[in-house]
Write an enzyme that holds these catalytic residues in place. Structure first.
Site, PDB file in Angstrom:
ATOM      1  N   TYR A 197       3.874  18.204  11.308  1.00 31.03           N
ATOM      2  CA  TYR A 197       4.907  17.191  11.577  1.00 31.03           C
ATOM      3  C   TYR A 197       6.318  17.789  11.583  1.00 31.03           C
ATOM      4  CZ  TYR A 197       1.041  14.555   9.419  1.00 31.03           C
ATOM      5  OH  TYR A 197      -0.178  14.062   9.045  1.00 31.03           O
ATOM      6  N   CYS A 204      -3.732  33.258  10.332  1.00 27.58           N
ATOM      7  CA  CYS A 204      -3.583  33.983  11.592  1.00 27.58           C
ATOM      8  C   CYS A 204      -3.219  33.074  12.742  1.00 27.58           C
ATOM      9  CB  CYS A 204      -4.868  34.744  11.885  1.00 27.58           C
ATOM     10  SG  CYS A 204      -5.201  35.898  10.559  1.00 27.58           S
ATOM     11  N   GLU A 205      -2.142  32.372  12.610  1.00 26.65           N
ATOM     12  CA  GLU A 205      -1.544  31.687  13.762  1.00 26.65           C
ATOM     13  C   GLU A 205      -0.075  31.396  13.463  1.00 26.65           C
ATOM     14  OE1 GLU A 205      -2.403  27.417  14.528  1.00 26.65           O
ATOM     15  OE2 GLU A 205      -4.307  27.872  13.557  1.00 26.65           O
ATOM     16  N   GLU A 241       0.837  -1.207   0.000  1.00 26.94           N
ATOM     17  CA  GLU A 241       0.000   0.000   0.000  1.00 26.94           C
ATOM     18  C   GLU A 241       0.863   1.244   0.000  1.00 26.94           C
ATOM     19  OE1 GLU A 241      -2.131  -0.455   3.659  1.00 26.94           O
ATOM     20  OE2 GLU A 241      -3.200  -2.229   2.999  1.00 26.94           O
ATOM     21  N   PRO A 242       1.725   1.445  -0.982  1.00 25.59           N
ATOM     22  CA  PRO A 242       2.596   2.616  -0.960  1.00 25.59           C
ATOM     23  C   PRO A 242       1.827   3.890  -1.315  1.00 25.59           C
ATOM     24  CG  PRO A 242       2.887   1.438  -3.021  1.00 25.59           C
ATOM     25  CD  PRO A 242       1.904   0.625  -2.192  1.00 25.59           C
ATOM     26  N   GLY A 243       2.094   4.948  -0.601  1.00 25.09           N
ATOM     27  CA  GLY A 243       1.480   6.242  -0.921  1.00 25.09           C
ATOM     28  C   GLY A 243       2.562   7.247  -1.267  1.00 25.09           C
ATOM     29  N   TYR A 299       0.141  13.958   0.617  1.00 24.54           N
ATOM     30  CA  TYR A 299      -0.368  14.577   1.845  1.00 24.54           C
ATOM     31  C   TYR A 299      -0.288  16.111   1.777  1.00 24.54           C
ATOM     32  CZ  TYR A 299       0.275   9.729   3.166  1.00 24.54           C
ATOM     33  OH  TYR A 299       0.238   8.364   3.175  1.00 24.54           O
ATOM     34  N   ARG A 333       1.887  19.956   6.312  1.00 21.60           N
ATOM     35  CA  ARG A 333       2.932  19.060   6.817  1.00 21.60           C
ATOM     36  C   ARG A 333       3.978  19.760   7.687  1.00 21.60           C
ATOM     37  NH1 ARG A 333       6.034  16.340   4.321  1.00 21.60           N
ATOM     38  NH2 ARG A 333       5.800  14.489   5.595  1.00 21.60           N
TER      39      ARG A 333
END
Ligand code: LLP
Length: 426
Positions: free
Chosen positions: A321, A348-349, A278-280, A377, A317
């Site tokens: 992460y 605004c963060e 199941e490679p993404g 992703y 990302r």
């Protein structure tokens, strides 16, 4: 190898001049390279040859219809994790017999839909799911190829948030319960027990943990067969890492796929099972970039912020992460004049930050940059946070390109909501 390179000082995707493309499509925009996607699919398959493995591309990485159709045309299947993904895969032309359904929290409705559409295989992750699946398949008078996803208590991956095989992670049936449950499955109506699945994490470089996890699965296959059960399939998940240093991406990634395939062959040698993967990320990450434009510079004594029109809602990302994406200017510059920038979005963060003190060539308002390796992703995790429009996705194929998801419009954005009736009176 990916197909994004400078030609005459301008970044190109295959044969498409990206300066021309942005004049047409605007920014932010995702751009994908068909040649890169196709190459990654071929490299993955070729690494296992002559073993006839099944590739179930993990469409959570990028579920655009055109991406899925490209994968399907290359003979690939897909790994799905929701009814929406099943529907999209079918709409893209992926045959039901090339779809596997994973996920720790499949609802009855989703299982019912999957069974009624004859999805190839369901990867069951909890004992309760096995009984629910049996009841649903029984009621529909169908028999479903079923594998048990095991939690091998071996996690891996680049970040705690993308580790899935650890004992503390929610995924999978504990190794200790697997054999008993497999046996129960063989006696349940509507269930055809086929084998086991594992997926221990994402962005994996060190192959020791996958090797150990696959070894556990192999032991389980032997134990199940010794107990008299039939085992025909192993689904070894995805997780293989890619180079986010876009200059390095390519030959080394190919080498890693080959090393991985050799490890799989060694561990499963003589087992006589059908292998699925199941490679993404390894298929699509380096096949995509996100183009953005500099909208403001905030020059302060101690640092300069370069503010882009792309934000964390478009590419989450780095915020989520601490992920690194190379940033390449659209207009090629010599490396000599590089200076440190904090590269941020307009949200605004403060977590809306892509890079801190990144060395980049001088950037002025109106300049364009590309976030490299953003095909996986990226768009699939985007949102409309701050009421920002979902950005377009563009697929390049040689000299041609097509908008494969148009930029959302403000009418569409506002049209998602409804006014409660009592708020419309008076
Ligand atoms: N199979 C299962 C059951 C999965 O949960 C995943 C990813 C894959 C396959 C594909 O893994 P890959 O080959 O892409 O590593 N959003 C994170 C990654 C989350 C991965 C979730 N599961 C990121 O941007 O790094």
């Amino acid at each position: 190898m990916h197909h994004f390179h400078y030609r005459n000082g301008i970044l190109h995707a295959e044969d498409v001049d990206l300066a021309r493309l942005v004049a047409d499509t605007g920014t932010p925009a995702y751009v994908y390279s068909s040649a890169t996607l196709e190459r990654h699919m071929r490299v993955f398959r070729a690494a296992f040859a002559p073993l006839p493995v099944d590739i179930f591309y993990a469409m959570k990485a990028n579920g655009n219809l055109s991406v899925l159709r490209t994968v399907a045309r290359l003979g690939g299947g897909v790994d799905v994790v929701s009814e929406g993904e099943i529907r999209k895969a079918l709409a893209a032309g992926v045959p039901a017999e090339r779809i596997v359904f994973s996920g720790v929290g499949k609802s009855d409705g989703e299982l019912h839909y999957a069974v009624s559409r004859n999805i190839q295989q369901i990867n069951v992750e909890t004992p309760g799911e096995l009984y629910r699946l049996s009841a649903i398949a029984g009621a529909l008078r169908r028999s479903v190829n079923t594998v048990l996803r095991i939690n091998p208590a071996i996690g891996a991956g680049a970040h705690a948030k993308i580790t899935t095989g650890d004992e503390s992670n929610k995924f999978g049936i504990s190794h200790a319960d697997a054999l008993r449950l497999y046996g129960e499955g063989t006696r349940l109506p509507g269930i055809l027990m086929r084998g086991f699945a594992v997926h221990i994490g994402s962005q994996i470089f060190d192959l020791d943990q996958p090797e150990e996890a696959f070894g556990r699965l192999v032991e389980l296959v032997r134990a199940a067969r010794a107990a008299g059960y039939n085992v025909t399939h192993l689904d070894l998940g995805g997780g293989l890492g890619v180079h986010y240093d876009a200059r390095e991406a390519g030959s080394e990634d190919e080498g890693r796929v080959k090393t991985y395939a050799a490890m799989v062959r060694r561990v499963t040698h003589g087992l006589d099972v059908h292998l699925g993967f199941e490679p993404g990320r390894v298929i699509i990450a380096n096949a995509g970039i996100l183009l953005a434009r500099v909208v403001a510079l905030n020059v302060r004594a101690e640092r300069t912020f370069v503010v882009l029109d792309a934000g964390m809602n478009d590419l989450v990302r780095p915020a989520m992460y601490d992920a690194h994406h190379d940033i390449w200017p659209l207009q090629q510059h010599s490396d000599a004049a590089r200076q440190p920038y904090d590269v941020v979005g307009p949200i605004c963060e403060s977590s809306d930050s892509f890079a801190v003190q990144r060395l980049l060539p001088p950037l002025e308002i109106g300049a364009f940059v590309a976030f490299m390796s953003a095909g996986a992703y990226g768009a699939s995790m985007s949102s409309t946070y701050n009421q920002r429009l979902l950005v377009p996705e563009i697929l390049v194929d040689g000299p041609r390109y097509a908008v494969i998801r148009p930029r959302q419009t403000y009418e569409e954005l506002i049209g998602l909501d409804r006014l409660a009736p009592w708020l419309t009176e008076g």
